[in-house]
Design a protein around this motif. Structure first.
Motif, PDB file in Angstrom:
ATOM      1  N   SER A 177       9.443  -1.423  -1.297  1.00 32.16           N
ATOM      2  CA  SER A 177       9.089  -1.489  -2.714  1.00 32.16           C
ATOM      3  C   SER A 177       9.976  -0.556  -3.527  1.00 32.16           C
ATOM      4  O   SER A 177      10.440  -0.906  -4.611  1.00 32.16           O
ATOM      5  N   PHE A 178      10.234   0.640  -2.997  1.00 27.10           N
ATOM      6  CA  PHE A 178      11.106   1.610  -3.661  1.00 27.10           C
ATOM      7  C   PHE A 178      12.485   1.002  -3.893  1.00 27.10           C
ATOM      8  O   PHE A 178      13.039   1.074  -4.987  1.00 27.10           O
ATOM      9  N   LYS A 179      13.028   0.380  -2.855  1.00 28.30           N
ATOM     10  CA  LYS A 179      14.375  -0.195  -2.964  1.00 28.30           C
ATOM     11  C   LYS A 179      14.398  -1.381  -3.917  1.00 28.30           C
ATOM     12  O   LYS A 179      15.363  -1.582  -4.652  1.00 28.30           O
ATOM     13  N   LYS A 180      13.333  -2.177  -3.902  1.00 25.42           N
ATOM     14  CA  LYS A 180      13.287  -3.351  -4.769  1.00 25.42           C
ATOM     15  C   LYS A 180      13.153  -2.992  -6.234  1.00 25.42           C
ATOM     16  O   LYS A 180      13.884  -3.494  -7.079  1.00 25.42           O
ATOM     17  N   TRP A 181      12.189  -2.140  -6.548  1.00 26.99           N
ATOM     18  CA  TRP A 181      11.835  -1.913  -7.942  1.00 26.99           C
ATOM     19  C   TRP A 181      12.578  -0.742  -8.573  1.00 26.99           C
ATOM     20  O   TRP A 181      12.975  -0.832  -9.732  1.00 26.99           O
ATOM     21  N   PHE A 236      17.249  -3.785  -6.289  1.00 32.32           N
ATOM     22  CA  PHE A 236      18.111  -4.259  -5.202  1.00 32.32           C
ATOM     23  C   PHE A 236      18.237  -5.776  -5.202  1.00 32.32           C
ATOM     24  O   PHE A 236      19.296  -6.317  -4.916  1.00 32.32           O
ATOM     25  N   GLU A 237      17.148  -6.489  -5.533  1.00 28.44           N
ATOM     26  CA  GLU A 237      17.196  -7.950  -5.521  1.00 28.44           C
ATOM     27  C   GLU A 237      18.126  -8.507  -6.594  1.00 28.44           C
ATOM     28  O   GLU A 237      18.689  -9.578  -6.445  1.00 28.44           O
ATOM     29  N   TRP A 279      24.945  -1.093   0.589  1.00 24.98           N
ATOM     30  CA  TRP A 279      24.118  -0.683  -0.549  1.00 24.98           C
ATOM     31  C   TRP A 279      22.706  -0.337  -0.096  1.00 24.98           C
ATOM     32  O   TRP A 279      22.117   0.650  -0.524  1.00 24.98           O
ATOM     33  N   LEU A 280      22.160  -1.129   0.808  1.00 21.91           N
ATOM     34  CA  LEU A 280      20.827  -0.871   1.347  1.00 21.91           C
ATOM     35  C   LEU A 280      20.807   0.446   2.123  1.00 21.91           C
ATOM     36  O   LEU A 280      19.867   1.238   1.998  1.00 21.91           O
ATOM     37  N   TYR A 281      21.852   0.685   2.895  1.00 26.33           N
ATOM     38  CA  TYR A 281      21.961   1.937   3.640  1.00 26.33           C
ATOM     39  C   TYR A 281      22.035   3.118   2.679  1.00 26.33           C
ATOM     40  O   TYR A 281      21.379   4.140   2.867  1.00 26.33           O
TER      41      TYR A 281
END
Length: 149
Positions: A90-94, A98-99, A112-114
């Motif tokens: 959720s942290f990465k998405k919002w 990230f999406e 980027w995810l890393y």
């Protein structure tokens, strides 16, 4: 079908046709036919005293009887880990959208995810070390530490 009863020994639920229902008449229980309510507009067995019954076993139902029993120590550990993972996703998405980022290759998305994971980890470390900081202050420290001022 209508739920009729649950058999604890067989661990199965009995369902019967809703057209024939149990009713109490003159102090006795009998099965009364409600032909106008038949979904097929025809009765299966007119002469039968009871409606047709279907038994459904619940032994193999993983929702009712999971492999790891609910309330056990292992179940609670897995639930805790899962909720932590969901918080991270959720942290990465919002927080960092990230999406919505437009990256052309899988490798760039993975990098980027890393990178977001490193930032998340550093934020947690700074929060522990520095006590109570606002999110903006923590991000400033993280970016400064990573050399991304």
């Amino acid at each position: 079908m209508r739920r009729h009863y649950y058999d604890k020994e067989k661990m199965s639920t009995a369902y019967c046709c809703p057209v024939k229902r149990r009713a109490k008449r003159n102090g006795k229980y009998i099965y009364v036919t409600h032909q106008d309510e038949c979904p097929l507009e025809t009765l299966c067995e007119l002469e039968a005293t009871m409606a047709p019954v279907v038994y459904v076993s619940t032994k193999s139902n993983p929702r009712l009887y999971p492999v790891i029993p609910r309330g056990s120590k292992r179940y609670k550990e897995l639930a805790r880990e899962r909720s932590g993972t969901e918080r991270s996703n959720s942290f990465k998405k919002w927080s960092y959208s990230f999406e919505k980022t437009q990256l052309k290759s899988r490798a760039r998305r993975l990098i980027w995810l890393y990178f977001l994971s490193v930032i998340e980890h550093k934020k947690a470390m700074f929060k522990e070390d520095a006590g109570i900081l606002t999110e903006k202050e923590v991000l400033k420290l993280v970016f400064k530490k990573l050399g991304l001022d």
